[in-house]
Design a protein around this motif. Structure first.
Motif, PDB file in Angstrom:
ATOM      1  N   GLY A 189      10.924  18.872 -11.368  1.00  0.00           N
ATOM      2  CA  GLY A 189      10.208  18.408 -10.197  1.00  0.00           C
ATOM      3  C   GLY A 189       9.620  17.046 -10.408  1.00  0.00           C
ATOM      4  N   ARG A 190       8.656  16.716  -9.543  1.00  0.00           N
ATOM      5  CA  ARG A 190       7.982  15.434  -9.651  1.00  0.00           C
ATOM      6  C   ARG A 190       6.582  15.537  -9.065  1.00  0.00           C
ATOM      7  N   VAL A 191       5.726  14.659  -9.570  1.00  0.00           N
ATOM      8  CA  VAL A 191       4.363  14.541  -9.075  1.00  0.00           C
ATOM      9  C   VAL A 191       4.201  13.109  -8.602  1.00  0.00           C
ATOM     10  N   CYS A 192       3.944  12.935  -7.309  1.00  0.00           N
ATOM     11  CA  CYS A 192       3.775  11.607  -6.711  1.00  0.00           C
ATOM     12  C   CYS A 192       2.402  11.522  -6.076  1.00  0.00           C
ATOM     13  N   ASP A 193       1.521  10.760  -6.702  1.00  0.00           N
ATOM     14  CA  ASP A 193       0.157  10.587  -6.182  1.00  0.00           C
ATOM     15  C   ASP A 193      -0.498  11.924  -5.853  1.00  0.00           C
ATOM     16  N   ALA A 250       0.822  -1.208   0.000  1.00  0.00           N
ATOM     17  CA  ALA A 250       0.000   0.000   0.000  1.00  0.00           C
ATOM     18  C   ALA A 250       0.860   1.263   0.000  1.00  0.00           C
ATOM     19  N   GLY A 251       2.107   1.190   0.467  1.00  0.00           N
ATOM     20  CA  GLY A 251       2.975   2.349   0.541  1.00  0.00           C
ATOM     21  C   GLY A 251       3.653   2.714  -0.769  1.00  0.00           C
ATOM     22  N   VAL A 252       3.426   1.972  -1.839  1.00  0.00           N
ATOM     23  CA  VAL A 252       4.068   2.236  -3.125  1.00  0.00           C
ATOM     24  C   VAL A 252       3.433   3.470  -3.764  1.00  0.00           C
ATOM     25  N   GLN A 253       4.262   4.432  -4.175  1.00  0.00           N
ATOM     26  CA  GLN A 253       3.768   5.648  -4.807  1.00  0.00           C
ATOM     27  C   GLN A 253       3.990   5.594  -6.309  1.00  0.00           C
ATOM     28  N   THR A 254       3.126   6.296  -7.030  1.00  0.00           N
ATOM     29  CA  THR A 254       3.277   6.457  -8.462  1.00  0.00           C
ATOM     30  C   THR A 254       3.874   7.838  -8.691  1.00  0.00           C
ATOM     31  N   CYS A 255       5.106   7.902  -9.169  1.00  0.00           N
ATOM     32  CA  CYS A 255       5.789   9.188  -9.342  1.00  0.00           C
ATOM     33  C   CYS A 255       6.108   9.449 -10.810  1.00  0.00           C
ATOM     34  N   ASP A 256       6.035  10.711 -11.172  1.00  0.00           N
ATOM     35  CA  ASP A 256       6.335  11.162 -12.526  1.00  0.00           C
ATOM     36  C   ASP A 256       7.298  12.343 -12.423  1.00  0.00           C
ATOM     37  N   VAL A 257       8.499  12.170 -12.927  1.00  0.00           N
ATOM     38  CA  VAL A 257       9.531  13.210 -12.873  1.00  0.00           C
ATOM     39  C   VAL A 257       9.468  14.041 -14.155  1.00  0.00           C
ATOM     40  N   PHE A 258       9.656  15.362 -14.037  1.00  0.00           N
ATOM     41  CA  PHE A 258       9.627  16.221 -15.220  1.00  0.00           C
ATOM     42  C   PHE A 258      10.732  17.267 -15.166  1.00  0.00           C
TER      43      PHE A 258
END
Length: 116
Positions: free
Chosen positions: A51-55, A31-39
């Motif tokens: 930066g990044r967007v994580c959940d 459950a602690g796994v995050q979905t991250c997107d780095v830009f």
């Protein structure tokens, strides 16, 4: 003398009593796994951002690289049609750290600026 089987049962009982073999423990780690997107934005004369967007949690920096009266900021677009804007960085060499939140998944990020 105890048999090997009875020793194995005792050991299993000790592990279970400590909660080491419980299923919720394994589920909590998943459950602690995050979905991250780095830009990273393209670099322009005014500056750049990354930066990044994580959940939904947004973090990053925006950099002003030129003394030109323009203060750059990052605009992040999301798949729900919305966007989020960072604070701007003002003055050559300034770095502004930002954080925020937006639901939806990031589709793009661009550098924009205001006159300052």
């Amino acid at each position: 003398m105890r048999s090997k089987r009875s020793l194995a049962i005792i050991a299993l009982g000790a592990v279970c009593s400590l909660g080491l073999a419980s299923a919720p423990w394994a589920q909590a780690s998943e459950a602690g796994v995050q979905t991250c997107d780095v830009f990273t934005t393209d670099k322009y004369p005014e500056g750049y951002g990354d930066g990044r967007v994580c959940d939904g949690n947004i973090t990053g920096t925006v950099h002003d690289t030129r003394a030109d009266g323009r203060c750059p900021y990052v605009r992040i677009f999301f798949d729900d049609g919305g966007w989020w804007e960072s604070p701007w960085a003002g003055g050559k060499g300034k770095v502004t750290y930002f954080s925020g939140y937006h639901t939806g998944r990031r589709t793009s990020a661009v550098l924009d600026y205001i006159s300052c």
